[in-house]
Scaffold this active site. Structure first.
Site: not given
Ligand code: FUB
Length: 324
Positions: A16, A223
């Protein structure tokens, strides 16, 4: 297109990435994956991260990647429940603000703020989450006029289906396949960077005919929002989650609406896909992660970087993720 890529932290699992250039140096803010033993489920409980590291470099493809160590951990956060997911960092007036999602003691994701005098931390957490915050994956974007915005949100384990009009609803609700997809959110930050300056707004992604992408569209938002500007246009990029693409859409202001343009990265090895797009020393880069080094373990991801290219019309040239 298949391109040369680099694993940035070969001796640990990091995922991420959020990436920014501060004081001429490139800083990477990843999640820190580890083998916590929590079984895999659609709620994302297996992503049971408990701290953050910061990394920096002055040469993306070949230079040393400096590990600045642990800069924030669950036990130092006063409102902590569990799960430190994707964070991001912004700068204003001599201070660096880390925005991070974490479940509170009721197992609800909120966004927290932690502050440092240096881009490499350590970051000191505030006593409470941001008022009115919910869901995951905060990504901060600074526009040319100095305004700063947070993009956030994620469905399924990211809990976006539990909210409508920024209020929690009694029953989680995902739209049917032919209905408009659940949108991510964007909100301007207050001047002091500590709270939202307004109610979060829906980030609408339209097809080329001007209709919202539907929940059944394989390229709809799931997302991992990111925003960057290229030749004066706003490029919103995001993960499609269960269909495993990184896609992008363009608009003429930070709130959108945005028009869907195409795929940035085809599926990688691993379930999740997440990224940051940054210009450094005249080149554009896509930072992301995959699960090749862990032999496909979804919860043990490795940070990667590859150069990103645009064609003469400003379209991003699709990169082969090497999965599926
Ligand atoms: O790392 C946990 C979650 O997985 C992130 O918040 C999502 O974007 C996905 O990468």
């Amino acid at each position: 297109m298949k391109k040369e890529a680099r694993y940035l932290v070969p001796n640990d699992y990091m995922a991420d990435p959020s990436v920014h250039v501060f004081n001429g140096r490139l800083y990477i803010y990843p999640s820190h994956d580890w083998e916590s033993g929590v079984p895999e489920n659609d709620n994302g409980d297996h992503f049971n991260m408990k701290d953050y590291h910061v990394f920096s470099t002055d040469d993306v493809m070949n230079g040393e990647i400096v590990d600045h160590g642990v800069v924030l951990k669950v036990e130092d956060i006063p409102w902590a429940g569990r799960q430190l997911w994707d964070c991001d960092v912004a700068y204003k007036d001599g201070k660096y603000y880390m925005y991070f999602p974490m479940k509170d003691r009721n197992d609800i994701f909120r966004l927290g703020v932690a502050i440092s005098d240096k881009p490499e931390g350590p970051f000191i957490p505030q006593p409470d989450p941001m008022w009115g915050s919910y869901s995951i994956d905060p990504a901060v974007f600074k526009d040319d006029d100095g305004s700063q915005y947070i993009y956030f949100g994620g469905i399924w384990g990211g809990q976006l289906q539990r909210y409508r009009d920024n209020k929690a609803i009694e029953q989680p609700c995902l739209p049917a396949n032919d209905e408009p997809a659940l949108p991510g959110r964007v909100v301007k930050l207050r001047d002091d960077m500590m709270q939202f300056a307004e109610e979060p707004r829906a980030v609408i992604i339209l097809d080329k005919e001007g209709k919202p992408l539907t929940a059944g569209d394989p390229h709809r938002f799931f997302e991992a929002s990111w925003m960057h500007k290229y030749n004066g246009k706003y490029y919103l990029s995001y993960s499609t989650g269960d269909t495993h693409f990184l896609c992008y859409a363009t608009g003429d202001n930070p709130y959108g609406p945005f028009t869907y343009q195409g795929v940035i990265l085809t599926p990688v090895v691993g379930w999740t896909t997440h990224h940051a797009i940054v210009e450094f020393k005249g080149k554009w880069y896509l930072f992301h992660h995959d699960c090749v080094p862990s032999n496909g373990k979804t919860w043990l991801r490795s940070l990667k970087v590859v150069e990103l290219e645009y064609d003469s019309e400003g379209n991003i040239i699709t990169i082969d993720g090497g999965g599926e």
